[in-house]
Design a protein around this motif. Structure first.
Motif, PDB file in Angstrom:
ATOM      1  N   ASN A 265      54.697  44.182  77.699  1.00  0.00           N
ATOM      2  CA  ASN A 265      54.117  43.816  78.825  1.00  0.00           C
ATOM      3  C   ASN A 265      53.560  44.506  79.064  1.00  0.00           C
ATOM      4  O   ASN A 265      51.991  44.507  79.972  1.00  0.00           O
ATOM      5  N   ALA A 266      53.615  46.039  79.139  1.00  0.00           N
ATOM      6  CA  ALA A 266      52.458  47.490  79.716  1.00  0.00           C
ATOM      7  C   ALA A 266      51.218  46.838  78.962  1.00  0.00           C
ATOM      8  O   ALA A 266      50.152  47.620  79.637  1.00  0.00           O
ATOM      9  N   SER A 267      51.280  46.794  77.321  1.00  0.00           N
ATOM     10  CA  SER A 267      50.223  46.794  76.440  1.00  0.00           C
ATOM     11  C   SER A 267      49.641  45.076  77.355  1.00  0.00           C
ATOM     12  O   SER A 267      47.977  45.694  78.043  1.00  0.00           O
ATOM     13  N   HIS A 268      49.722  44.453  78.504  1.00  0.00           N
ATOM     14  CA  HIS A 268      49.575  43.282  78.296  1.00  0.00           C
ATOM     15  C   HIS A 268      48.542  43.703  79.956  1.00  0.00           C
ATOM     16  O   HIS A 268      47.246  43.567  80.129  1.00  0.00           O
ATOM     17  N   GLU A 269      49.382  44.186  80.700  1.00  0.00           N
ATOM     18  CA  GLU A 269      49.093  44.127  82.273  1.00  0.00           C
ATOM     19  C   GLU A 269      47.792  45.570  82.055  1.00  0.00           C
ATOM     20  O   GLU A 269      47.160  45.417  83.143  1.00  0.00           O
ATOM     21  N   ILE A 270      48.034  46.825  81.242  1.00  0.00           N
ATOM     22  CA  ILE A 270      46.836  47.638  81.517  1.00  0.00           C
ATOM     23  C   ILE A 270      45.538  46.841  80.802  1.00  0.00           C
ATOM     24  O   ILE A 270      44.729  47.009  81.080  1.00  0.00           O
ATOM     25  N   ARG A 271      45.295  45.860  79.470  1.00  0.00           N
ATOM     26  CA  ARG A 271      44.122  45.048  78.883  1.00  0.00           C
ATOM     27  C   ARG A 271      43.783  44.532  79.791  1.00  0.00           C
ATOM     28  O   ARG A 271      42.523  44.434  79.720  1.00  0.00           O
ATOM     29  N   LEU A 272      44.653  43.765  80.912  1.00  0.00           N
ATOM     30  CA  LEU A 272      44.140  43.102  82.163  1.00  0.00           C
ATOM     31  C   LEU A 272      42.813  43.553  82.824  1.00  0.00           C
ATOM     32  O   LEU A 272      41.894  42.854  82.890  1.00  0.00           O
ATOM     33  N   PRO A 273      43.115  44.888  83.144  1.00  0.00           N
ATOM     34  CA  PRO A 273      41.746  45.090  83.988  1.00  0.00           C
ATOM     35  C   PRO A 273      40.722  46.308  82.490  1.00  0.00           C
ATOM     36  O   PRO A 273      39.217  45.802  83.601  1.00  0.00           O
ATOM     37  N   ILE A 274      41.223  46.449  82.261  1.00  0.00           N
ATOM     38  CA  ILE A 274      40.059  46.498  81.247  1.00  0.00           C
ATOM     39  C   ILE A 274      39.693  45.993  80.533  1.00  0.00           C
ATOM     40  O   ILE A 274      37.967  45.763  80.619  1.00  0.00           O
ATOM     41  N   THR A 275      39.430  44.383  80.196  1.00  0.00           N
ATOM     42  CA  THR A 275      39.246  43.276  79.757  1.00  0.00           C
ATOM     43  C   THR A 275      38.112  42.815  80.731  1.00  0.00           C
ATOM     44  O   THR A 275      36.704  42.690  80.577  1.00  0.00           O
ATOM     45  N   ALA A 276      38.302  43.508  82.260  1.00  0.00           N
ATOM     46  CA  ALA A 276      37.219  42.532  83.623  1.00  0.00           C
ATOM     47  C   ALA A 276      36.758  43.120  82.885  1.00  0.00           C
ATOM     48  O   ALA A 276      35.518  42.701  83.812  1.00  0.00           O
ATOM     49  N   ILE A 277      37.146  44.820  83.213  1.00  0.00           N
ATOM     50  CA  ILE A 277      35.890  45.573  83.772  1.00  0.00           C
ATOM     51  C   ILE A 277      34.921  45.756  82.084  1.00  0.00           C
ATOM     52  O   ILE A 277      33.716  45.601  82.788  1.00  0.00           O
ATOM     53  N   LYS A 278      35.179  45.809  81.127  1.00  0.00           N
ATOM     54  CA  LYS A 278      34.012  45.023  80.026  1.00  0.00           C
ATOM     55  C   LYS A 278      33.383  44.125  80.363  1.00  0.00           C
ATOM     56  O   LYS A 278      32.979  44.329  79.793  1.00  0.00           O
ATOM     57  N   GLY A 279      33.846  42.880  81.006  1.00  0.00           N
ATOM     58  CA  GLY A 279      33.307  41.460  80.976  1.00  0.00           C
ATOM     59  C   GLY A 279      32.380  42.096  81.967  1.00  0.00           C
ATOM     60  O   GLY A 279      31.534  41.481  81.910  1.00  0.00           O
ATOM     61  N   GLU A 280      32.934  42.694  82.692  1.00  0.00           N
ATOM     62  CA  GLU A 280      31.573  42.393  83.966  1.00  0.00           C
ATOM     63  C   GLU A 280      30.295  43.698  83.581  1.00  0.00           C
ATOM     64  O   GLU A 280      29.032  43.377  83.730  1.00  0.00           O
ATOM     65  N   ALA A 281      30.440  44.431  83.236  1.00  0.00           N
ATOM     66  CA  ALA A 281      29.324  45.594  82.302  1.00  0.00           C
ATOM     67  C   ALA A 281      28.645  44.800  81.053  1.00  0.00           C
ATOM     68  O   ALA A 281      28.151  45.081  81.549  1.00  0.00           O
ATOM     69  N   GLU A 282      29.012  44.341  80.356  1.00  0.00           N
ATOM     70  CA  GLU A 282      28.576  43.167  79.616  1.00  0.00           C
ATOM     71  C   GLU A 282      27.973  42.219  80.591  1.00  0.00           C
ATOM     72  O   GLU A 282      26.613  42.017  79.933  1.00  0.00           O
ATOM     73  N   VAL A 283      28.264  41.449  81.349  1.00  0.00           N
ATOM     74  CA  VAL A 283      27.303  40.456  81.825  1.00  0.00           C
ATOM     75  C   VAL A 283      25.945  41.181  82.756  1.00  0.00           C
ATOM     76  O   VAL A 283      24.853  40.441  82.778  1.00  0.00           O
ATOM     77  N   VAL A 284      26.740  42.963  83.314  1.00  0.00           N
ATOM     78  CA  VAL A 284      25.769  43.753  83.908  1.00  0.00           C
ATOM     79  C   VAL A 284      24.090  43.726  82.715  1.00  0.00           C
ATOM     80  O   VAL A 284      23.229  43.799  82.749  1.00  0.00           O
ATOM     81  N   LEU A 285      24.315  44.074  81.585  1.00  0.00           N
ATOM     82  CA  LEU A 285      23.835  44.558  80.061  1.00  0.00           C
ATOM     83  C   LEU A 285      22.725  43.623  79.941  1.00  0.00           C
ATOM     84  O   LEU A 285      22.222  43.463  79.499  1.00  0.00           O
ATOM     85  N   GLU A 286      23.334  42.374  80.088  1.00  0.00           N
ATOM     86  CA  GLU A 286      22.757  40.946  79.571  1.00  0.00           C
ATOM     87  C   GLU A 286      21.045  41.166  80.111  1.00  0.00           C
ATOM     88  O   GLU A 286      20.357  40.702  79.044  1.00  0.00           O
ATOM     89  N   ARG A 287      20.872  41.268  82.030  1.00  0.00           N
ATOM     90  CA  ARG A 287      19.877  41.615  81.655  1.00  0.00           C
ATOM     91  C   ARG A 287      19.178  41.916  83.245  1.00  0.00           C
ATOM     92  O   ARG A 287      20.655  42.372  83.396  1.00  0.00           O
ATOM     93  N   GLY A 288      18.437  42.536  83.881  1.00  0.00           N
ATOM     94  CA  GLY A 288      18.472  43.127  84.923  1.00  0.00           C
ATOM     95  C   GLY A 288      18.953  41.724  86.434  1.00  0.00           C
ATOM     96  O   GLY A 288      18.661  41.001  86.440  1.00  0.00           O
ATOM     97  N   ARG A 289      19.201  43.218  87.239  1.00  0.00           N
ATOM     98  CA  ARG A 289      19.718  42.789  88.484  1.00  0.00           C
ATOM     99  C   ARG A 289      19.352  43.481  89.521  1.00  0.00           C
ATOM    100  O   ARG A 289      18.962  44.360  89.722  1.00  0.00           O
TER     101      ARG A 289
END
Length: 481
Positions: A265-289
């Motif tokens: 459970n701890a691994s899952h709960e910690i992975r969720l926000p990390i995944t969200a942060i990583k996803g947001e960062a990847e979107v930003v890096l795709e093109r200029g904003r």
């Protein structure tokens, strides 16, 4: 060497060896003590029988002498014939003394006791009452002779002292044979003690051997897979030991499963926000904003980081509590004042959802000895849960009351409620009744676990009553000051 010093030391450390040796020593000492006791009893009884035998014979001889009209020579001749004619297991010797203590006659090889006769002469009753004395004397061959001396009057009125003696040779030999037999039995006793002790200890210690085997299986395996020890049903201490071990093993299994579940459970709960942060960062890096888009992404990242930080802090909080590192800072705390400040703090959140938050009590002060910051954490978790799961236009009521030796704080809401089958699980870590909604609201299922831990640290009690779609009531009992 065939048997090294270390092996010898380990050999004598074995409970089985010590029990067998102890059992054998006790058996040997017990039998030896009984043998010695009975040999002394036999010896004492033989001495008593010898004295009674001598007394009986000397009385018979005196009865005959008192009826005979004989001089000293005739008495001596009579005694010689009389003692030779005695049939029995004792060889009786005799000595005859006059009233001056002089020996008139004695049997061959008889060793008289003159001192007893002299003492009797000094205390003799002039009226003619017989005087009797018992004594012992050591023969030249170191054996003990038992003597009985008796006074009597002849037909002529002369006073004589007759002394009979005997050495119980056959009886002494019987005692010696008994003792020698006992000594010869020692090797047999040792052998019987060792064999029977080994068999008995093997039978009695078999549950302990199984317990050791099960413990080794636990240490060697990745999970607590050892089977429960069988209960023999005898009801003895070994059964109690097996039951206790099985209870400990059951607790270990439960703890192991909880650790596995907690880790997952701890691994899952910690992975969720990390995944969200990583996803947001990847979107930003795709093109200029533009600046607003960057701001929006960064706000989302900060939100997820806050959620992750809060969860990690709560995990650390629980970990410190489990390890005993988190100590209470006990002080005098007034509950009414503490809860009043918390109500004012959370009123901003309740007003957003048009929830009525009310605090009531029949008295103005309720004092407890507690950790102020931990009580704040406890009530914060319960109140935040009530606000999170109470719909708009609902109500949350906090009541304080005194009951004997405790203060009872009840926090009730008109929220979504908890199904009855779920109520026993809500204090478990990472447990959520509505998992999807909890994630949306920022909950990780740790708040109530922390609340339960704090209550336990204060030697209190927390309970819940709830009905779906009607609301929940959390009742917290804390010892009074």
């Amino acid at each position: 060497m065939f048997w090294k010093k270390k092996n010898r030391a380990n050999f004598f450390k074995s409970i089985r060896v010590r029990l067998v040796l102890g059992y054998t020593v006790i058996l040997l000492v017990g039998i030896t003590a009984v043998s010695v006791y009975f040999s002394f009893q036999m010896k004492s009884r033989l001495i008593e029988v010898t004295k009674l035998y001598l007394t009986s014979e000397i009385e018979g001889a005196i009865d005959l002498l008192e009826d005979e009209e004989s001089d000293e020579l005739g008495i001596s001749d009579f005694l010689s014939r009389h003692t030779r004619g005695i049939k029995g297991s004792h060889k009786i010797g005799y000595a005859l003394f006059n009233d001056k203590g002089l020996i008139l006659a004695r049997s061959e090889g008889f060793l008289e006791d003159k001192k007893s006769v002299e003492n009797m002469i000094d205390s003799y009753d002039k009226e003619g009452v017989s005087v009797e004395r018992e004594s012992t004397i050591r023969n030249p061959d170191k054996t003990i002779a038992y003597l009985v001396t008796r006074s009597f009057r002849g037909r002529a009125g002369d006073i004589f002292y007759l002394q009979f003696g005997a050495t119980p040779f056959g009886h002494r030999e019987a005692v010696n044979i008994f003792m020698r037999t006992g000594l010869l039995m020692i090797p047999v006793i040792l052998l019987v003690g060792l064999v029977s002790g080994f068999i008995l200890t093997s039978q009695f210690l078999s549950p302990i051997s199984r317990l050791i085997k099960a413990s080794n299986e636990i240490m060697l395996s990745d999970s607590v897979s050892a089977k429960d020890l069988p209960i023999r049903g005898v009801g003895d201490e070994l059964d109690s030991l097996a039951v206790s071990f099985n209870n400990v093993l059951r607790k270990l299994r439960e703890s192991y499963q909880k650790i596995i579940l907690f880790t997952a459970n701890a691994s899952h709960e910690i992975r969720l926000p990390i995944t969200a942060i990583k996803g947001e960062a990847e979107v930003v890096l795709e093109r200029g904003r533009d600046i607003e888009e960057y701001r929006s992404v960064m706000e989302s990242v900060v939100l997820e980081m806050d959620r992750l930080t809060r969860m990690i802090n709560r995990l650390l909080y629980l970990s410190r509590g489990d390890s005993g590192m988190d100590k209470l800072d006990i002080k005098k705390v007034e509950l009414m004042g503490l809860l009043s400040k918390m109500v004012e703090f959370y009123r901003v959140l309740t007003e957003r959802k048009n929830i009525i938050l009310d605090l009531s009590a029949k008295e103005s002060s309720f004092f407890v000895q507690a950790d102020h910051s931990k009580l704040e954490e406890l009530f914060s978790n319960i109140i935040e849960n009530a606000i999170r799961y109470t719909p708009e236009n609902g109500s949350i009521t906090i009541e304080i009351a005194k009951q004997k030796d405790k203060h009872v704080i009840s926090i009730s809401d008109t929220g979504i409620g908890i199904p009855e089958e779920e109520q026993g699980k809500i204090f478990e870590r990472f447990y959520r009744v509505d998992k999807a909604r909890s994630r949306e609201d920022g909950g990780a299922g740790l708040g109530l676990s922390i609340a339960a831990m704090i209550v336990k640290m204060h030697k209190g009690e927390i309970k819940v009553k709830s009905q779906p779609n009607k609301g929940s009531v959390f009742t917290i009992s804390l010892p009074r000051e």
